[in-house]
Design an enzyme around this catalytic site. Structure first.
Site, PDB file in Angstrom:
ATOM      1  N   ASP A 259       0.847  -1.197   0.000  1.00  0.00           N
ATOM      2  CA  ASP A 259       0.000   0.000   0.000  1.00  0.00           C
ATOM      3  C   ASP A 259       0.879   1.242   0.000  1.00  0.00           C
ATOM      4  O   ASP A 259       1.860   1.312   0.738  1.00  0.00           O
ATOM      5  CB  ASP A 259      -0.885  -0.022   1.254  1.00  0.00           C
ATOM      6  N   HIS A 354      -8.138  -0.889  -9.422  1.00  0.00           N
ATOM      7  CA  HIS A 354      -8.031   0.209  -8.462  1.00  0.00           C
ATOM      8  C   HIS A 354      -6.992   1.235  -8.893  1.00  0.00           C
ATOM      9  O   HIS A 354      -7.247   2.446  -8.835  1.00  0.00           O
ATOM     10  CB  HIS A 354      -7.675  -0.358  -7.083  1.00  0.00           C
TER      11      HIS A 354
END
Length: 446
Positions: A259, A354
């Site tokens: 992330d 995403h």
């Protein structure tokens, strides 16, 4: 340059070990302790240098007899608050408080003055009231933790301006966030008049700081919500993973994905700070050097996600699980090629992946600095995990940062079917305080 903490407490450039042998912590990747210290103050050390001027290191206040360990100090005072450009610490608490009935501007100012003083002392590893254990109600729970790279960051919600008669000073960018199609928000855990973000390398230092700030707020503000998060502590990963995470600033979330890969690097590129920090001649004096922070609690539907094939999970994100590299090819830091196609002509990055929907290229250049933490709060009443991501995003203006990106993601993101947005809040974060000042002084006394 990578700042490294040595056993003696000195700092030096990487490549100069300054270590004595016989630690018992060497491994196939080299001295594990040195990797841990690089992770502690590596790429994030640059951010801390930018956030407060320096990262000071020492032997660790309160360390056990015979134990030598580094102690990182992130200076509290500076042109902007620590905890924004500072590297992400492994333990964090986010909290919102509401001003109590009868709280006026003078009482709010007194609270911010008290918070500033306590945070400054705790960031140095000192008792919050300047005394020892038991002083001013302090239990001493953090004794022995040292400074632990502790940061406390404060912000103001829209309601504070109403309650303190400061409506004229409320910035337009602090307007309520719009509703998004995939929101499932809990009002009791959203919003708030005051925001506190505490981060630290030590869990006791982090919770002690939160409890101290809550105690100082008694009679002035009451806690509305608290969210606690974590990420991998420095040195807990393998040598290879620790080196990668220290260099990139990324971390694995509970979906198993790296992330933060596409984060801007304002500590390394000052030009990018204008996208994160409020600058320019039109900025209110109290907000200059500040930022806006969006906080979202995003629950991950892990029972479903974990049952998916690896290739399905990778396609939903647009990156490989193993190393975070985009499916368009390369390594983690290779720029995503949104035009790349597989040999069969299918786009390498799916239309609803995403990273495609969140990319600045598809959002008119919208940029945020994300510093989220994972959370795991046990099981819900239906037996499913109450776990996910505490999404914390910093930007110079949420109207050109978070809002357009979330609008594009909402209802179309492939990850959306495996997540639920449960809480949301927006705060204006004042610029930093100089020595002798308190955070928010130019607003509350202006």
């Amino acid at each position: 340059m990578t700042v490294e903490v040595r056993e003696s407490g000195e700092t030096g450039e990487s490549g100069e070990s300054g270590e004595s042998g016989g630690s018992g912590r060497s491994g196939p990747c080299g001295d594990r302790s040195r990797v841990a210290r690089r992770a502690l103050l590596g790429a994030g050390g640059l951010a801390a240098l930018a956030a407060g001027g320096a990262v000071l290191t020492g032997s660790g206040a309160g360390a056990r007899s015979g134990e030598r360990r580094p102690a990182a100090v992130v200076p509290f005072h500076g042109p902007y608050q620590a905890g924004i450009l500072t590297r992400r610490q492994p333990y964090a608490h986010l909290a919102a408080l509401d001003l109590g009935p009868g709280t006026d501007r003078a009482r709010a100012a007194a609270l911010m003055r008290a918070w500033t003083g306590a945070a400054e002392r705790m960031s140095r590893g000192e008792p919050p009231a300047g005394g020892g254990s038991g002083a001013d109600g302090d239990t001493g729970v953090a004794l022995g933790a040292g400074p632990a790279a502790l940061t406390a960051t404060f912000g103001f919600g829209a309601g504070l301006f109403d309650r303190l008669g400061l409506v004229a000073a409320r910035p337009e960018a602090l307007a309520p966030l719009p509703a998004f199609t995939d929101d499932r928000l809990d009002p009791a855990r959203s919003g708030g008049d005051l925001f506190v973000q505490v981060g630290a390398d030590d869990p006791f230092a982090a919770v002690h700081a939160l409890r101290t700030l809550q105690r100082l707020a008694r009679g002035v503000a009451r806690t509305r919500w608290v969210m606690s998060g974590f990420t991998r502590p420095p040195g807990a990963a393998s040598c290879e993973a620790a080196s990668r995470e220290a260099a990139s600033g990324t971390h694995r979330n509970l979906m198993g994905q790296l992330d933060g890969t596409a984060n801007p690097a304002p500590a390394e590129d000052p030009a990018q700070r204008t996208r994160i920090l409020v600058t320019g001649p039109d900025a209110p004096a109290w907000l200059a050097g500040g930022s806006y922070v969006v906080v979202r609690r995003i629950r991950m539907l892990l029972d479903t996600w974990e049952g998916l094939p690896v290739h399905h999970r990778e396609e939903a994100v647009g990156r490989r699980v193993a190393d975070g590299a985009p499916l368009s090819g390369g390594t983690e830091r290779t720029p995503v090629d949104l035009d790349a196609a597989r040999p069969d002509g299918v786009p390498a990055i799916a239309a609803n992946a995403h990273i495609r929907l969140a990319a600045p290229r598809t959002n008119a250049g919208a940029t945020m600095l994300r510093r989220g933490w994972s959370y795991y709060d046990g099981l819900r009443s239906d037996g499913t995990p109450d776990a996910g991501l505490l999404f914390v995003a910093w930007q110079a203006d949420p109207r050109t940062g978070f809002v357009p990106v979330q609008r594009r993601l909402s209802g179309g993101d492939a990850l959306g079917r495996y997540t639920e947005h449960e809480t949301s809040a927006l705060f204006a974060v004042p610029g930093g305080a100089a020595p002798g000042e308190y955070v928010g002084q130019r607003l509350l006394e202006g």
